[in-house]
Design a protein around this motif. Structure first.
Motif, PDB file in Angstrom:
ATOM      1  N   UNK A  12      -7.870  20.879  -9.515  1.00  0.00           N
ATOM      2  CA  UNK A  12      -7.629  19.593  -8.874  1.00  0.00           C
ATOM      3  C   UNK A  12      -8.959  18.882  -8.697  1.00  0.00           C
ATOM      4  N   UNK A  13      -8.927  17.543  -8.729  1.00  0.00           N
ATOM      5  CA  UNK A  13     -10.119  16.755  -8.437  1.00  0.00           C
ATOM      6  C   UNK A  13      -9.739  15.564  -7.571  1.00  0.00           C
ATOM      7  N   UNK A  14     -10.550  15.303  -6.549  1.00  0.00           N
ATOM      8  CA  UNK A  14     -10.397  14.123  -5.705  1.00  0.00           C
ATOM      9  C   UNK A  14     -11.232  13.000  -6.307  1.00  0.00           C
ATOM     10  N   UNK A  15     -10.581  11.869  -6.619  1.00  0.00           N
ATOM     11  CA  UNK A  15     -11.260  10.764  -7.288  1.00  0.00           C
ATOM     12  C   UNK A  15     -10.942   9.445  -6.591  1.00  0.00           C
ATOM     13  N   UNK A  16     -11.577   8.389  -7.057  1.00  0.00           N
ATOM     14  CA  UNK A  16     -11.293   7.044  -6.567  1.00  0.00           C
ATOM     15  C   UNK A  16     -10.976   6.119  -7.738  1.00  0.00           C
ATOM     16  N   UNK A  17     -10.114   5.143  -7.483  1.00  0.00           N
ATOM     17  CA  UNK A  17      -9.800   4.117  -8.472  1.00  0.00           C
ATOM     18  C   UNK A  17      -9.354   2.866  -7.742  1.00  0.00           C
ATOM     19  N   UNK A  18      -9.167   1.804  -8.480  1.00  0.00           N
ATOM     20  CA  UNK A  18      -8.749   0.539  -7.882  1.00  0.00           C
ATOM     21  C   UNK A  18      -7.341   0.655  -7.308  1.00  0.00           C
ATOM     22  N   UNK A  19      -7.061  -0.169  -6.327  1.00  0.00           N
ATOM     23  CA  UNK A  19      -5.718  -0.235  -5.759  1.00  0.00           C
ATOM     24  C   UNK A  19      -4.719  -0.607  -6.845  1.00  0.00           C
ATOM     25  N   UNK A  20      -3.488  -0.094  -6.769  1.00  0.00           N
ATOM     26  CA  UNK A  20      -2.494  -0.453  -7.782  1.00  0.00           C
ATOM     27  C   UNK A  20      -2.137  -1.932  -7.730  1.00  0.00           C
ATOM     28  N   UNK A  21      -1.867  -2.493  -8.886  1.00  0.00           N
ATOM     29  CA  UNK A  21      -1.442  -3.887  -8.987  1.00  0.00           C
ATOM     30  C   UNK A  21       0.078  -3.899  -9.094  1.00  0.00           C
ATOM     31  N   UNK A  22       0.721  -4.551  -8.156  1.00  0.00           N
ATOM     32  CA  UNK A  22       2.182  -4.582  -8.122  1.00  0.00           C
ATOM     33  C   UNK A  22       2.741  -5.490  -9.209  1.00  0.00           C
ATOM     34  N   UNK A  23       3.637  -4.952 -10.022  1.00  0.00           N
ATOM     35  CA  UNK A  23       4.303  -5.726 -11.076  1.00  0.00           C
ATOM     36  C   UNK A  23       5.625  -6.275 -10.548  1.00  0.00           C
ATOM     37  N   UNK A  24       6.243  -7.164 -11.339  1.00  0.00           N
ATOM     38  CA  UNK A  24       7.561  -7.676 -10.973  1.00  0.00           C
ATOM     39  C   UNK A  24       8.537  -6.516 -10.830  1.00  0.00           C
TER      40      UNK A  24
END
Length: 337
Positions: A12-24
């Motif tokens: 397992x790895x703890x990572x960071x990424x951008x917040x999800x972009x909500x689609x229609x």
């Protein structure tokens, strides 16, 4: 935002990424609780069928509704959801069997799941919290799997049910079989879990195959009839193969557990009993709603089998402990702020 990914077996790895972009058609959810299930354990161990790496796990989830256009929902609502994405067009879907859709994508198994601080999720699979708290909502999905298995077996008050495997799914199977009025026998090699089944779930009998003759005990408990329903929740091929010998004449054998290999049994013995063999995969919306109703009216109290907890950022170090049998884990929850 932070997320945890299973890069490969045992990593397992703890990572960071951008917040999800909500689609229609999607809603933004803040994850509050994540249940650890057998699928997560098998994925970590490299034994989960239909699985590819890397993968963000997590499909037993409770969340806070943040934003979206889902009818009947508002920011701050407690929610859970059905994590089985179905096509709506195959023969199973056309017949209402969305749980075994021919093109199914299970959130956290076939596609990345909810082991993250936020997710964007299709609104059609959302379920209202109905006044339940986040602990309860995180356990709706595994309980729905159990409810579906008991429904598949058409368990009733005339049945004696043998549940093999007293993990979280097995515990749910025991509870729903008891609700159906059946006599229930719990089987496991973990004495702690067997005591839990007897004392907390009121199982009618328990068997430990590590130190008991299973067939002899079943004959004793059932007065020679053997169980009319056998349900596997171990996912162990040897246990499944042995269980063909435990079925009563006219009985049903339901496979809730999943393993990679082939099963083997004597056709004449199976045939002479006019036995029924069936699998039970996932759950339908009907099962989810039934579970939520059982939680609301107090027929099931799953909180008593949440035995271990850890903050999201500490999950990786705790996971190895959770899968060690000597730590007597029944259900572990990851908690987010």
């Amino acid at each position: 935002m932070k997320y945890i990914v299973c890069e490969k077996p045992h990593q397992f790895e703890l990572k960071e990424k951008a917040m999800p972009v909500r689609k229609d058609g999607e809603v933004l959810l803040k994850i509050k609780k994540i249940g650890i299930c057998g699928t997560d354990i098998h994925a970590f161990g490299g034994t989960q069928p239909y699985f590819e790496y890397p993968r963000i796990l997590g499909h037993e989830l409770a969340a806070e509704y943040i934003e979206g256009e889902a009818e009947g929902y508002k920011p701050g609502d407690k929610v859970t959801f059905i994590p089985y994405f179905h096509c709506g067009e195959c023969v199973a879907c056309r017949n209402g069997l969305t749980n075994c859709c021919a093109k199914i994508k299970v959130f956290g198994v076939h596609i990345d799941g909810g082991m993250a601080e936020y997710i964007s999720f299709p609104e059609q699979y959302l379920l209202h919290g109905e006044g339940l708290d986040y602990d309860q909502l995180a356990l709706v999905e595994p309980l729905a799997i159990a409810a579906h298995g008991v429904r598949r077996a058409a368990v009733n008050a005339k049945d004696t049910v043998l549940v093999m495997g007293a993990g979280p799914i097995g515990i749910g199977l025991i509870q729903f079989a008891k609700i159906a009025g059946a006599k229930v026998i719990a089987m496991d090699i973990n004495e702690y879990r067997l005591r839990f089944c007897k004392e907390e779930l009121h199982a009618d009998a328990t068997i430990n195959p590590a130190n008991e003759d299973v067939t002899a005990r079943l004959m004793e408990i059932t007065n020679g009839d053997m169980p009319t329903v056998v349900i596997d929740a171990t996912g162990n091929r040897n246990v499944m193969n042995s269980a063909f010998n435990y079925i009563a004449h006219g009985g049903r054998f339901v496979l809730v557990g999943l393993q990679k290999g082939e099963l083997s049994f004597s056709h004449p013995d199976f045939h002479k009993r006019e036995s029924t063999l069936m699998s039970s995969r996932n759950a339908t919306k009907e099962d989810f709603l039934y579970v939520i109703e059982c939680l609301k009216n107090g027929k099931i109290d799953p909180k008593k089998y949440i035995t271990h907890r850890a903050p999201f950022t500490e999950m990786i170090t705790e996971f190895e402990k959770w899968i060690d049998p000597k730590n007597n884990v029944i259900k572990a929850l990851i908690e987010l702020d």
